[in-house]
Design an enzyme around this catalytic site. Sequence first.
Site, PDB file in Angstrom:
ATOM      1  N   LYS A 191      87.342 110.573 -61.865  1.00  0.00           N
ATOM      2  CA  LYS A 191      85.957 110.505 -61.372  1.00  0.00           C
ATOM      3  C   LYS A 191      85.890 109.788 -60.021  1.00  0.00           C
ATOM      4  O   LYS A 191      85.252 110.270 -59.093  1.00  0.00           O
ATOM      5  CB  LYS A 191      85.053 109.772 -62.388  1.00  0.00           C
ATOM      6  CG  LYS A 191      84.983 110.437 -63.748  1.00  0.00           C
ATOM      7  CD  LYS A 191      83.968 109.762 -64.649  1.00  0.00           C
ATOM      8  CE  LYS A 191      84.302 108.335 -65.036  1.00  0.00           C
ATOM      9  NZ  LYS A 191      85.512 108.198 -65.872  1.00  0.00           N
ATOM     10  N   ARG A 224      76.438 106.334 -69.371  1.00  0.00           N
ATOM     11  CA  ARG A 224      77.529 106.282 -70.345  1.00  0.00           C
ATOM     12  C   ARG A 224      77.017 106.239 -71.771  1.00  0.00           C
ATOM     13  O   ARG A 224      77.813 106.263 -72.702  1.00  0.00           O
ATOM     14  CB  ARG A 224      78.349 105.035 -70.100  1.00  0.00           C
ATOM     15  CG  ARG A 224      79.762 105.313 -69.550  1.00  0.00           C
ATOM     16  CD  ARG A 224      80.363 104.009 -69.257  1.00  0.00           C
ATOM     17  NE  ARG A 224      81.760 103.896 -69.109  1.00  0.00           N
ATOM     18  CZ  ARG A 224      82.374 103.751 -67.934  1.00  0.00           C
ATOM     19  NH1 ARG A 224      81.708 103.848 -66.821  1.00  0.00           N
ATOM     20  NH2 ARG A 224      83.664 103.517 -67.900  1.00  0.00           N
ATOM     21  N   ARG A 268      97.838 103.653 -61.741  1.00  0.00           N
ATOM     22  CA  ARG A 268      96.955 103.739 -60.571  1.00  0.00           C
ATOM     23  C   ARG A 268      96.717 102.394 -59.896  1.00  0.00           C
ATOM     24  O   ARG A 268      96.768 101.342 -60.532  1.00  0.00           O
ATOM     25  CB  ARG A 268      95.643 104.434 -60.928  1.00  0.00           C
ATOM     26  CG  ARG A 268      94.732 103.647 -61.813  1.00  0.00           C
ATOM     27  CD  ARG A 268      93.535 104.499 -62.209  1.00  0.00           C
ATOM     28  NE  ARG A 268      92.586 103.714 -62.976  1.00  0.00           N
ATOM     29  CZ  ARG A 268      91.445 104.188 -63.442  1.00  0.00           C
ATOM     30  NH1 ARG A 268      91.113 105.437 -63.238  1.00  0.00           N
ATOM     31  NH2 ARG A 268      90.644 103.405 -64.127  1.00  0.00           N
ATOM     32  N   ARG A 277      93.588  97.255 -61.335  1.00  0.00           N
ATOM     33  CA  ARG A 277      92.490  96.731 -62.152  1.00  0.00           C
ATOM     34  C   ARG A 277      93.015  96.001 -63.379  1.00  0.00           C
ATOM     35  O   ARG A 277      93.965  96.439 -64.016  1.00  0.00           O
ATOM     36  CB  ARG A 277      91.592  97.886 -62.605  1.00  0.00           C
ATOM     37  CG  ARG A 277      90.603  98.288 -61.553  1.00  0.00           C
ATOM     38  CD  ARG A 277      89.868  99.547 -61.913  1.00  0.00           C
ATOM     39  NE  ARG A 277      89.337  99.562 -63.273  1.00  0.00           N
ATOM     40  CZ  ARG A 277      88.543 100.522 -63.720  1.00  0.00           C
ATOM     41  NH1 ARG A 277      88.184 101.518 -62.932  1.00  0.00           N
ATOM     42  NH2 ARG A 277      88.100 100.500 -64.966  1.00  0.00           N
ATOM     43  N   ARG A 318      88.837 101.822 -74.171  1.00  0.00           N
ATOM     44  CA  ARG A 318      87.912 102.517 -73.262  1.00  0.00           C
ATOM     45  C   ARG A 318      87.793 103.994 -73.636  1.00  0.00           C
ATOM     46  O   ARG A 318      86.710 104.581 -73.552  1.00  0.00           O
ATOM     47  CB  ARG A 318      88.380 102.347 -71.808  1.00  0.00           C
ATOM     48  CG  ARG A 318      88.142 100.919 -71.305  1.00  0.00           C
ATOM     49  CD  ARG A 318      88.992 100.555 -70.093  1.00  0.00           C
ATOM     50  NE  ARG A 318      88.739 101.366 -68.933  1.00  0.00           N
ATOM     51  CZ  ARG A 318      89.604 101.516 -67.926  1.00  0.00           C
ATOM     52  NH1 ARG A 318      90.783 100.909 -67.947  1.00  0.00           N
ATOM     53  NH2 ARG A 318      89.288 102.254 -66.904  1.00  0.00           N
TER      54      ARG A 318
HETATM   55  P1  AMP Z   1      84.892 102.195 -64.854  1.00  0.00           P
HETATM   56  O1  AMP Z   1      85.238 101.616 -63.512  1.00  0.00           O
HETATM   57  O2  AMP Z   1      83.823 103.242 -64.772  1.00  0.00           O
HETATM   58  O3  AMP Z   1      86.109 102.651 -65.631  1.00  0.00           O
HETATM   59  O4  AMP Z   1      84.257 100.990 -65.712  1.00  0.00           O
HETATM   60  C1  AMP Z   1      84.990  99.832 -66.016  1.00  0.00           C
HETATM   61  C2  AMP Z   1      84.286  99.057 -67.113  1.00  0.00           C
HETATM   62  O5  AMP Z   1      82.980  98.658 -66.644  1.00  0.00           O
HETATM   63  C3  AMP Z   1      84.022  99.842 -68.372  1.00  0.00           C
HETATM   64  O6  AMP Z   1      85.133  99.828 -69.262  1.00  0.00           O
HETATM   65  C4  AMP Z   1      82.817  99.118 -68.949  1.00  0.00           C
HETATM   66  O7  AMP Z   1      83.204  97.891 -69.549  1.00  0.00           O
HETATM   67  C5  AMP Z   1      82.037  98.771 -67.697  1.00  0.00           C
HETATM   68  N1  AMP Z   1      81.067  99.839 -67.316  1.00  0.00           N
HETATM   69  C6  AMP Z   1      81.098 100.612 -66.201  1.00  0.00           C
HETATM   70  N2  AMP Z   1      80.044 101.456 -66.165  1.00  0.00           N
HETATM   71  C7  AMP Z   1      79.335 101.225 -67.291  1.00  0.00           C
HETATM   72  C8  AMP Z   1      78.145 101.782 -67.843  1.00  0.00           C
HETATM   73  N3  AMP Z   1      77.487 102.775 -67.234  1.00  0.00           N
HETATM   74  N4  AMP Z   1      77.712 101.260 -69.031  1.00  0.00           N
HETATM   75  C9  AMP Z   1      78.363 100.278 -69.662  1.00  0.00           C
HETATM   76  N5  AMP Z   1      79.495  99.705 -69.212  1.00  0.00           N
HETATM   77  C10 AMP Z   1      79.971 100.171 -68.030  1.00  0.00           C
END
Ligand code: AMP
Length: 229
Positions: free
Chosen positions: A23, A98, A137, A171, A182
């Site tokens: 994404k 989400r 990554r 990360r 996740r």
């Molecule tokens: P990402 O960078 O999108 O993989 O997000 C990393 C982490 O941030 C996720 O595992 C969640 O803990 C949190 N997170 C990101 N976006 C959301 C969202 N829309 N709702 C809830 N938690 C989020």
Amino acid sequence: MSATETQTRPAVLILLGPPGAGKGTQARMLEQEHGLVQLSTGDLLRAAVKAGTEAGKAAKAVMDAGGLVSDEIVLAILRDRMAQPDTAKGVILDGFPRTPGQAEALEALLAGQGASVSAAISLEVEDAAMVERIAGRYTCANCGAGYHDRFKTPAVAGVCDECGSTEFTRRADDNAETVRARLDAYHAQTAPLIGHYEGKGVLRRVDAMGDIAEIAAALRAIVTDASAR
Ligand code: AMP
């Protein structure tokens, strides 16, 4: 709808898909090509954690465990970002919504601006491949360009293709155990949104197991089509 209205209506694109589906990589490419703004709630939350805000402090433990941060925190961060003038032409939502609650809140927010979701693009991948993709990554610490130990290395080892920086970061939540949590959160809480957007007639499915450039081409066609509506 008149031609004038078509031009002024912001494009709202949603990228759906599990962690590791690409994404962020694809959103970045679309941002550069279409003048849209990538809006990643994960990036916004990581920035809040780094800045030590109240929201960041509350979110940190949940993020470290691979769970979902509360809708309340995420929606507050998203609303602030969507209010910035650079989002006027349109946004690519990466990692948001989400949950069904977030999807409803987004629709209400957009309705207040006379806008709606232009397309929800589901990046379709196999779970088994995601752990390897994520574990390899890393990003440029200066400009955020994404790389991968096996699938996307810089042209000159250790030097960012885009800005020339030699600093890179990984990360904290990109480890095998957190990735599984996740993925579980994705299947339990986010995957139902695919049906939600299918029901609204805006879902587009893209096979995201292949080459980054081929996936980008498929997305480009969808975005050009959705932006013209
Ligand atoms: P990402 O960078 O999108 O993989 O997000 C990393 C982490 O941030 C996720 O595992 C969640 O803990 C949190 N997170 C990101 N976006 C959301 C969202 N829309 N709702 C809830 N938690 C989020």
